[in-house]
Enzyme design. Structure first.
Site, mmCIF file in Angstrom:
data_model
loop_
_atom_site.group_PDB
_atom_site.id
_atom_site.type_symbol
_atom_site.label_atom_id
_atom_site.label_comp_id
_atom_site.label_asym_id
_atom_site.label_seq_id
_atom_site.Cartn_x
_atom_site.Cartn_y
_atom_site.Cartn_z
ATOM 1 N N ASP A 66 0.810 -1.214 0.000
ATOM 2 C CA ASP A 66 0.000 0.000 0.000
ATOM 3 C C ASP A 66 0.847 1.269 0.000
ATOM 4 O O ASP A 66 2.050 1.240 0.222
ATOM 5 C CB ASP A 66 -0.950 0.008 1.211
ATOM 6 C CG ASP A 66 -0.300 -0.581 2.465
ATOM 7 O OD1 ASP A 66 0.927 -0.505 2.589
ATOM 8 O OD2 ASP A 66 -1.031 -1.122 3.311
ATOM 9 N N ASN A 135 -7.490 -3.217 14.315
ATOM 10 C CA ASN A 135 -8.887 -3.498 13.966
ATOM 11 C C ASN A 135 -9.004 -4.713 13.035
ATOM 12 O O ASN A 135 -10.053 -4.959 12.461
ATOM 13 C CB ASN A 135 -9.534 -2.266 13.314
ATOM 14 C CG ASN A 135 -8.830 -1.856 12.027
ATOM 15 O OD1 ASN A 135 -7.917 -2.537 11.569
ATOM 16 N ND2 ASN A 135 -9.265 -0.753 11.436
ATOM 17 N N HIS A 137 -7.243 -5.156 10.245
ATOM 18 C CA HIS A 137 -6.991 -4.917 8.812
ATOM 19 C C HIS A 137 -5.701 -5.595 8.356
ATOM 20 O O HIS A 137 -4.787 -5.824 9.137
ATOM 21 C CB HIS A 137 -7.015 -3.419 8.465
ATOM 22 C CG HIS A 137 -5.847 -2.605 8.927
ATOM 23 N ND1 HIS A 137 -5.968 -1.289 9.322
ATOM 24 C CD2 HIS A 137 -4.529 -2.893 9.054
ATOM 25 C CE1 HIS A 137 -4.782 -0.813 9.646
ATOM 26 N NE2 HIS A 137 -3.888 -1.770 9.500
ATOM 27 N N GLU A 142 -9.752 -2.074 5.539
ATOM 28 C CA GLU A 142 -10.386 -1.798 6.821
ATOM 29 C C GLU A 142 -11.643 -2.661 6.969
ATOM 30 O O GLU A 142 -12.147 -3.203 5.974
ATOM 31 C CB GLU A 142 -10.760 -0.310 6.890
ATOM 32 C CG GLU A 142 -9.573 0.638 6.728
ATOM 33 C CD GLU A 142 -8.662 0.702 7.949
ATOM 34 O OE1 GLU A 142 -8.566 -0.290 8.695
ATOM 35 O OE2 GLU A 142 -8.009 1.742 8.148
#
Ligand code: F6R
Length: 244
Positions: A66, A135, A137, A142
Site C-alpha cells: 500500500d 482493527n 486490517h 479496513e
C-alpha cells in the site's frame, strides 16, 4: 494455518526473515509482497544482516501492499521512502524491480488497475509478508470492505489514522486515504506470512485465528488460504483459547 508463538519481537522477526530467506533460496527470482509499519522493521533488519553475510536479492522482485494517497515517493512518511530507508538502500535489489503504488496518481483507479496488472504480469506473488492492524486490517483493507476487491482506493479508519499519526509532525496532515492491495489480491499470493506482536494486537489475532470469517475482521479471511504462516509473540497470542 501454521502458528508459531515466540518469546519476543526479535525472535518473531528472526523466524520471519529465515522463512523469507528459504523462499529466496528456493526461487532466487521470487516475487515478494512486502509490508510497511512497525512490525516488519525487525524483519528487514534481519534480512539486511543476512545480505551482509552473502544473501543476494539481485533477482528478487517486490510489490508493496500500500501507499498513502497525496504523498509523493520522496516524502519521509511515504511508504516508498520507508522501504528505501528500511530495506532497499541496504541490499542489492534492483530498484526497477521494486514496486509500490503511486499515491500521487490521478485517477487513482487507473493506478490500482495498473498495479494489479503488473503483479499478474510477473506471475503473481510467491510470498506475501503482512502485519496486522489493531482493527484486524491487512494491507489497508479496513473492516467491512468486500473481500472481492483487487487493488483499490480506501478511506482509512480513524483508529488507523490515529495509529499512523505518530509518524507525522503535529502540524502535518495525516493522510485519510490510501491505495491498497485488496483482499482478493492478497489471497492470490501463493504463501502468506503474517507477523503480529504486542498486546494491542491480541484481540485482532484472536478474531483472525479463532473467530468467524467475516469482513468485520478482514484478516479472518486468511483462514481460507491454503498456505499461511502466522508468527506471534506471547502478548499477541495471549487471548487465543486453543494451545498452538
Ligand atoms: C502496512 C500495512 C498495514 C500494517 C498494519 C500494522 O503496509 O499494510 O496493514 O501492517 O497497520 O501496522 P504496525 O506494524 O505498524 O502495527
Amino acid at each position: 494455518m501454521i502458528i508459531y508463538i515466540k518469546d519476543n519481537y526479535n525472535e518473531v522477526c528472526a523466524l520471519a526473515a529465515d522463512l523469507i530467506e528459504l523462499q529466496i533460496k528456493h526461487k532466487p527470482s521470487s516475487i515478494l509482497g512486502l509490508a510497511t509499519g512497525a512490525s516488519p522493521v525487525g524483519v528487514y533488519d534481519a534480512l539486511i544482516e543476512k545480505h551482509k553475510q552473502g544473501m543476494s536479492f539481485k533477482h528478487v522482485t517486490t510489490f508493496n501492499l500500500d501507499e498513502y494517497v497525496g504523498i509523493s515517493g520522496d516524502h519521509k512518511n511515504s511508504y516508498k521512502y520507508f522501504m528505501q530507508t528500511n530495506l532497499f538502500d541496504h541490499i542489492d535489489i534492483h530498484y526497477d524491480k521494486t514496486h509500490i503504488p503511486c499515491g500521487m496518481a490521478i485517477p487513482a483507479k487507473e493506478e490500482c488497475k495498473r498495479y494489479d496488472d503488473s503483479i499478474s504480469a510477473k506471475g503473481g506473488i510467491d510470498l506475501q509478508l503482512l502485519g496486522l492492524g489493531q482493527n484486524g486490517h491487512i494491507g489497508f483493507n479496513e473492516p467491512n470492505l468486500e473481500f472481492a476487491n483487487g487493488t483499490h482506493l480506501v478511506a482509512l479508519d480513524d483508529s488507523t489514522k490515529s495509529a499512523n499519526s505518530k509518524y507525522f509532525a503535529v502540524d502535518e496532515h495525516v493522510p485519510s486515504q490510501a491505495i491498497t492491495m485488496g483482499i482478493k489480491t492478497i489471497m492470490k499470493a501463493k504463501k502468506i506470512l503474517l507477523i503480529a506482536t504486542g498486546s494491542s494486537k491480541a484481540e485482532a489475532v484472536k478474531g483472525m485465528i479463532e473467530g468467524n470469517i467475516s469482513p468485520k475482521l478482514p484478516a479472518s479471511v486468511l483462514q481460507l488460504h491454503q498456505d499461511v504462516v502466522v508468527i506471534l509473540d506471547q502478548e499477541a497470542a495471549s487471548q487465543l483459547k486453543s494451545k498452538y
